[in-house]
Design a protein around this motif. Structure first.
Motif, mmCIF file in Angstrom:
data_model
loop_
_atom_site.group_PDB
_atom_site.id
_atom_site.type_symbol
_atom_site.label_atom_id
_atom_site.label_comp_id
_atom_site.label_asym_id
_atom_site.label_seq_id
_atom_site.Cartn_x
_atom_site.Cartn_y
_atom_site.Cartn_z
ATOM 1 N N LYS A 58 -0.918 -3.262 -0.079
ATOM 2 C CA LYS A 58 -1.457 -3.657 -1.318
ATOM 3 C C LYS A 58 -0.461 -4.898 -1.836
ATOM 4 N N HIS A 59 0.870 -4.874 -1.905
ATOM 5 C CA HIS A 59 1.443 -6.056 -2.428
ATOM 6 C C HIS A 59 1.412 -7.212 -1.460
ATOM 7 N N TRP A 60 1.656 -6.890 -0.162
ATOM 8 C CA TRP A 60 1.382 -8.099 0.666
ATOM 9 C C TRP A 60 0.131 -8.706 0.747
ATOM 10 N N LYS A 61 -0.814 -7.911 0.538
ATOM 11 C CA LYS A 61 -2.401 -8.441 0.712
ATOM 12 C C LYS A 61 -2.638 -9.199 -0.666
ATOM 13 N N PHE A 114 -5.661 -7.358 7.847
ATOM 14 C CA PHE A 114 -4.745 -6.637 7.454
ATOM 15 C C PHE A 114 -5.044 -5.486 8.017
ATOM 16 N N LYS A 115 -3.937 -4.630 8.467
ATOM 17 C CA LYS A 115 -4.082 -3.335 9.210
ATOM 18 C C LYS A 115 -3.073 -2.472 8.713
ATOM 19 N N VAL A 116 -3.392 -1.141 8.255
ATOM 20 C CA VAL A 116 -2.205 -0.148 7.969
ATOM 21 C C VAL A 116 -2.473 0.690 9.357
ATOM 22 N N ILE A 131 -0.992 -13.551 17.521
ATOM 23 C CA ILE A 131 0.002 -12.888 17.103
ATOM 24 C C ILE A 131 -0.210 -11.736 16.085
ATOM 25 N N VAL A 132 0.409 -10.785 16.231
ATOM 26 C CA VAL A 132 0.571 -9.483 15.349
ATOM 27 C C VAL A 132 1.989 -9.299 14.902
ATOM 28 N N HIS A 133 2.116 -9.009 13.597
ATOM 29 C CA HIS A 133 3.355 -8.789 13.035
ATOM 30 C C HIS A 133 3.421 -7.403 12.344
ATOM 31 N N THR A 134 4.110 -6.415 12.655
ATOM 32 C CA THR A 134 4.014 -5.198 11.898
ATOM 33 C C THR A 134 5.604 -5.469 10.860
ATOM 34 N N GLU A 135 5.203 -5.491 9.482
ATOM 35 C CA GLU A 135 5.936 -5.732 8.640
ATOM 36 C C GLU A 135 6.667 -4.417 8.030
ATOM 37 N N ARG A 136 7.957 -4.072 8.374
ATOM 38 C CA ARG A 136 8.547 -2.787 8.167
ATOM 39 C C ARG A 136 9.383 -2.984 6.851
ATOM 40 N N GLY A 137 9.333 -4.075 6.305
ATOM 41 C CA GLY A 137 10.244 -4.260 5.101
ATOM 42 C C GLY A 137 9.139 -4.457 3.967
ATOM 43 N N LEU A 138 9.624 -3.956 2.834
ATOM 44 C CA LEU A 138 8.837 -3.774 1.738
ATOM 45 C C LEU A 138 8.876 -5.094 0.850
ATOM 46 N N PHE A 139 7.691 -5.485 0.479
ATOM 47 C CA PHE A 139 7.411 -6.677 -0.141
ATOM 48 C C PHE A 139 8.053 -6.947 -1.554
ATOM 49 N N THR A 140 8.236 -5.952 -2.295
ATOM 50 C CA THR A 140 8.879 -5.863 -3.226
ATOM 51 C C THR A 140 10.576 -6.082 -3.336
ATOM 52 N N LYS A 141 11.053 -5.967 -1.905
ATOM 53 C CA LYS A 141 12.472 -5.743 -1.723
ATOM 54 C C LYS A 141 12.767 -7.277 -1.428
ATOM 55 N N TYR A 142 11.998 -8.252 -0.991
ATOM 56 C CA TYR A 142 12.316 -9.553 -0.682
ATOM 57 C C TYR A 142 12.591 -10.346 -2.024
ATOM 58 N N ASN A 143 13.563 -11.511 -1.757
ATOM 59 C CA ASN A 143 13.638 -12.434 -2.640
ATOM 60 C C ASN A 143 12.681 -13.576 -2.441
ATOM 61 N N ASN A 144 12.509 -14.549 -3.674
ATOM 62 C CA ASN A 144 11.557 -15.503 -3.676
ATOM 63 C C ASN A 144 11.764 -16.524 -2.387
ATOM 64 N N PHE A 145 13.152 -16.775 -2.049
ATOM 65 C CA PHE A 145 13.129 -17.753 -0.987
ATOM 66 C C PHE A 145 12.664 -17.186 0.346
ATOM 67 N N PHE A 146 12.811 -15.907 0.565
ATOM 68 C CA PHE A 146 12.489 -15.124 1.567
ATOM 69 C C PHE A 146 11.016 -15.151 1.719
ATOM 70 N N LYS A 147 10.406 -14.732 0.610
ATOM 71 C CA LYS A 147 8.891 -14.809 0.552
ATOM 72 C C LYS A 147 8.417 -15.952 0.785
ATOM 73 N N ARG A 148 8.700 -17.227 0.441
ATOM 74 C CA ARG A 148 8.260 -18.653 0.681
ATOM 75 C C ARG A 148 8.399 -18.739 2.365
ATOM 76 N N ILE A 149 9.183 -18.372 2.741
ATOM 77 C CA ILE A 149 9.355 -18.599 4.574
ATOM 78 C C ILE A 149 8.123 -17.874 5.084
ATOM 79 N N PHE A 150 7.938 -16.820 4.468
ATOM 80 C CA PHE A 150 6.956 -15.829 5.014
ATOM 81 C C PHE A 150 5.668 -16.391 4.802
ATOM 82 N N TYR A 151 5.387 -17.095 3.684
ATOM 83 C CA TYR A 151 4.183 -17.689 3.474
ATOM 84 C C TYR A 151 3.833 -18.898 4.275
ATOM 85 N N SER A 152 5.053 -19.646 4.699
ATOM 86 C CA SER A 152 4.848 -20.722 5.774
ATOM 87 C C SER A 152 4.400 -20.326 6.817
ATOM 88 N N PHE A 153 5.016 -19.114 7.303
ATOM 89 C CA PHE A 153 4.874 -18.980 8.822
ATOM 90 C C PHE A 153 3.769 -17.850 8.904
#
Length: 669
Positions: free
Chosen positions: A446-449, A461-463, A408-430
């Motif tokens: 940098k922020h995601w890593k 991680f890939k850019v 599975i590859v996911h391209t994250e087009r959203g900025l890490f700093t833009k998401y709230n803590n609830f959304f980030k916790r969902i990301f960490y789980s998946f």
């Protein structure tokens, strides 16, 4: 040491030639240069023994609007580069022309020999022929001009008709058995021929081809054989197909006749026909099998026929890798413009997955259908382009409802700093189910890593930088707005809160106060729903009231209109809120049209602009910066040229496609 300069930094033939030289360990020094803008004119050619001119428009078009561009790029640019090479003291100039100067193939036998007169049937062929005629007179004892007229070139990673035939060979149990003959040229044979031309300091016309002619149906059968698949050749369809070979373009390309006489292609100073037909197919298919046999499923949250960065980026990936992989696509909404050879699976008529979330039953049904399709298709790689698709696939893998072996590859087009803590916790789980996380900027990575590694989660991680796409690869200086005492400011993007359109209005107001009648403003806004359309129309009304006919606003225009939009402006401004942009695709589109770009400190856009002097903090900062540049026309001109060069180097289509091809290949190993 032979020193060679290749014009056309993204050329397939150029890259293949470089690889051939490296593989053969020849004593060559090879540089490449882009000639899309005028910066190449500053390069000193005198250091090189040979200029190999491969830059040009390679595909055939029947669009009359493109005719002038073909002559400007294929003819005028070739002559201009050749003249510079001669003036700088280069000893040899090699130009890649084409067999197409002799016109189209035909149902009847067509054999080209030394007496055959070129008769181009389209402006692509004519532009190549006129380029030849323009550079031949430059040939002299000190400046040797060599012209190659190759037939169809094929090989690993090639474009055009060969990948389509290869795909047919892998998928179809039968294929029409029609007698025809084509001259073809494997890229290794061409590379060796170019090397021999350079070694022997050749000049004149050359017609390299494979040792044997090709019958299309036999080639398809042979490709299938190399893959261990039997393709049966049948004649049952011949009576239907044959009458249309001269009338239907695709049939003519596949089953038409067009060959060079064998004598015309003889070369007595070396054997360039290294690969016979079967070996060339093995080199192309078997050595590339890790790529060609991979199934990649690409998933999007939004219909690819709606407006948005995710949609455009996804289409670029599909078009870029479709000839190397079996591509399937899951997207919401119908598809009216499918890409040939790509499988589309439509699960819902809704154009956005988020519309389904409001109806839990419909959303669960969507997930179930996704699971069924994945288990039926069993792709090697799934690449999700937005968050909901990623959550769905990760959930299915976590619950062991899809095969564990799928990468599975996911391209994250959203900025890490833009998401709230609830959304980030969902990301960490998946994200634990993820193999590779891709971002479009180092800033976002940098922020995601940092966040993911702090959670002890292991993921690669890939850019992979975004690109503007094929339409924006060719720059036409004649379409650029003329420099005068007017200034045109452009704003473009989707209408939503974080894009901060009120700031665009305020910047326009401030500039209007300084420039008055010299100011023009253009806006191109994407609206995904009726509410955003109404808000946009209200904003347009306010702009009209403020500056009258000097304002032009458009909603949901297509890429060709956006292309014109960028050519028509001097400055492009991105007004997004602080840390909301993971990339800023519109900035790349604008820079590719020689536009001065400015941005807020909105995240990845700062990296894309690449110069802190063009990052502004508020209305007054934008107004003063634009006004200062406008008063200094030399500064504005230099910045436009710099942006063109920068975007060609860092955000090219070739860069994006190559990185995705490599990503998928590595995942399959």
């Amino acid at each position: 040491m032979k020193k060679v300069l290749i014009t056309g930094s993204t050329s397939y033939v150029g890259k293949s030639f470089q690889e051939w030289i490296e593989k053969g360990d020849y004593d060559y020094s090879i540089d490449t240069i882009s000639v899309r803008d005028d910066s190449w004119k500053e390069t000193d050619f005198s250091r090189y023994d040979t200029v190999l001119h491969l830059a040009g428009i390679a595909h055939v078009s029947s669009d009359p609007k493109q005719e002038e561009l073909y002559y400007r790029v294929n003819r005028d640019l070739t002559i201009e580069v050749a003249n510079k090479a001669k003036n700088d003291g280069v000893k040899q100039f090699i130009f890649m022309s084409s067999i197409i100067v002799y016109g189209d193939s035909s149902r009847e036998a067509r054999v080209i020999d030394e007496h055959t007169i070129p008769t181009p049937s389209n402006f692509y062929g004519n532009s190549k022929l006129q380029a030849e005629q323009g550079i031949k007179p430059l040939s002299s004892e000190d400046f040797k001009v060599g012209i190659i007229r190759p037939p169809m070139i094929y090989g690993k990673g090639s474009k055009g008709n060969y990948p389509k035939l290869a795909k047919a060979a892998r998928l179809l149990p039968i294929f029409p058995n029609i007698d025809n003959q084509r001259s073809m040229l494997h890229v290794d044979n061409l590379s060796e021929f170019i090397r021999l031309m350079i070694e022997n300091e050749e000049e004149g016309l050359f017609f390299p081809q494979n040792e044997e002619y090709v019958k299309t149906s036999e080639m398809v059968r042979l490709i299938g054989d190399v893959h261990g698949k039997k393709v049966r050749l049948v004649s049952i369809f011949n009576f239907i197909l044959k009458p249309f070979i001269n009338r239907v373009g695709i049939l003519n390309k596949v089953f038409g006749n067009l060959v060079y006489s064998e004598e015309l292609s003889l070369y007595d100073k070396g054997d360039y026909q290294i690969n016979h037909l079967r070996k060339s197919i093995e080199e192309t298919e078997v050595n590339g099998a890790s790529e060609m046999n991979i199934d990649v499923l690409i998933m999007s949250d939004n219909s690819l026929e709606t407006v948005g960065g995710e949609q455009e980026s996804t289409k670029i990936i599909i078009n870029g890798v479709k000839d190397s992989f079996h591509i399937s696509v899951i997207q919401p909404g119908q598809i009216s413009k499918p890409v040939y050879g790509v499988d589309y699976h439509i699960i819902t008529k809704k154009t956005r997955i988020k519309h389904l979330i409001k109806n839990p039953i419909a959303f669960l049904l969507y997930i179930a259908k996704v699971r069924n399709y994945i288990n039926k298709k069993r792709p090697a790689v799934i690449h999700t382009q937005a968050q909901v698709s990623f959550f769905i696939v990760a959930l299915l893998k976590k619950l062991k409802l899809i095969p564990k072996r799928i990468r599975i590859v996911h391209t994250e087009r959203g900025l890490f700093t833009k998401y709230n803590n609830f959304f980030k916790r969902i990301f960490y789980s998946f994200i634990k189910e993820l193999d590779v996380l891709v971002t479009t900027t180092t800033f976002n990575m940098k922020h995601w890593k940092e966040a993911i590694q702090n959670k002890g989660i292991q993921v690669e991680f890939k850019v992979i930088e975004n690109t503007a796409g094929e339409l924006f690869e060719i720059y036409d200086p004649k379409l650029v707005k003329e420099s005068n005492d007017t200034i045109v400011i452009g704003f473009a993007g989707r209408y939503c809160d974080w894009k901060n359109w009120p700031l665009a209005v305020e910047i326009s107001k401030g500039l209007n106060g300084k420039l008055g009648e010299k100011l023009q403003v253009k806006m191109a806004v994407g609206c995904l729903d009726e509410a955003s359309r109404l808000d946009t129309e209200k904003m347009f009304g306010a702009m009209k009231e403020m500056i009258g006919e000097r304002f032009e606003g458009k909603i949901n225009i297509d890429l060709k209109e956006m292309d014109k939009f960028y050519y028509d402006i001097d400055f492009f401004v991105l007004t997004s809120n602080y840390n909301t942009e993971s990339f800023g695709r519109t900035l790349v589109e604008a820079m590719s049209r020689g536009t001065v770009v400015l941005t807020t400190d909105s995240g990845g856009s700062v990296e894309v602009v690449g110069d802190d002097d063009y990052v502004c903090k508020g209305v007054n900062d934008f107004v003063e910066r634009i006004y200062t540049i406008f008063l200094d026309q030399n500064l504005m001109k230099d910045q436009k040229i710099s942006n063109l060069k920068y975007v060609n180097e860092k955000y090219s289509l070739n860069n994006n496609v190559n990185k995705h091809n490599t990503l998928y290949s590595n995942l399959a190993e």
